[in-house]
Design an enzyme around this catalytic site. Structure first.
Site: not given
Length: 245
Positions: A134, A180, A212
């Site tokens: 991330c 995502d 995600h």
């Protein structure tokens, strides 16, 4: 942009439980979770998501890499101010935009660079890999683009720009979720186009049935999600084994 800024989906997922094998140390003035054999000549710099080095999810993943023969260093990127694990119903209280403002590129990158410099001095590794999840993916991409590491692995990246991807010519593996909003289809295609143009050795795998954050915060009771997380990890391990010499 090759991936969008973080959103509330970056705060969701499941906290993983289990015994850890590493320890928290002071690494040249930066608190860090470390795991593995210090004599290993293959070192992985683990760049976390917004939950930081103290969340069990990151520590357990670091232990998994260590079990494959790597020495793993997971620095505190946020000066003790990582986002606390938050129940879903209270996500609106987290204040993500304000937090991101305090932990910008100008604040985080010097920490990453400092830790990486000491890794090179302390261990003189034959090669260095970095893994980023991330928010952490941005810094792996930047290190690759500046040729400060040898191999990179990222999962569901955020905040990565096209210009940063343009500089990447060293091996890179990307694990992506089919659903995502931070790294959607059009961004994945654009990233692949850039890496292909660069002549980069790369691998992009898209996992269906997950969202995600799956590679580090998946619900392990959901079979398809557990499979995706495990496959993403072992693909990263295999990629490192091929390209970290």
């Amino acid at each position: 942009m090759s991936s969008n800024p973080p959103g509330l989906c970056c705060l969701t997922g499941v906290k993983h439980e289990g015994p850890v094998t590493g320890e928290i140390i002071d690494y040249h003035g930066v608190e860090a979770y470390v795991s593995g054999d210090k004599t290993s000549k293959k070192v992985i710099l683990f760049v976390t998501d917004i939950f930081g080095h103290v969340l069990s999810n990151a520590q357990l993943l670091a232990d998994d890499f260590a079990a494959q023969g790597y020495y793993v260093i997971v620095p505190d990127l946020f000066g003790g101010d990582a986002i606390p694990w938050t129940p879903f119903e209270k996500l609106g209280d987290v204040g993500l935009p304000e937090w991101l403002g305090k932990h910008s590129l100008e604040v985080i990158e010097p920490i990453v660079e400092k830790v990486l410099g000491h890794i090179k001095e302390d261990f003189a590794p034959t090669s260095i890999g970095a893994v980023g999840y991330c928010l952490g993916a941005k810094y792996v991409i930047r290190l690759l683009g500046e040729k400060k590491i040898d191999v990179g692995a990222i999962a569901h990246p955020s905040f990565v720009t096209d210009d940063e991807v343009e500089k990447v010519t060293s091996p890179l593996i990307i694990s992506a979720a089919q659903t995502d909003p931070i790294f959607p289809l059009e961004n994945r295609v654009k990233t692949e186009e850039i890496l292909t143009k660069n002549g980069t050795i790369f691998e992009i795998t898209v996992y269906s049935g997950v969202v995600h954050g799956f590679a580090c915060r998946v619900d392990p009771t959901i079979a398809v999600a557990k499979y995706a997380k495990e496959r993403a990890f072992f693909s990263q391990v295999a990629f490192f084994a091929q390209h970290l010499k």
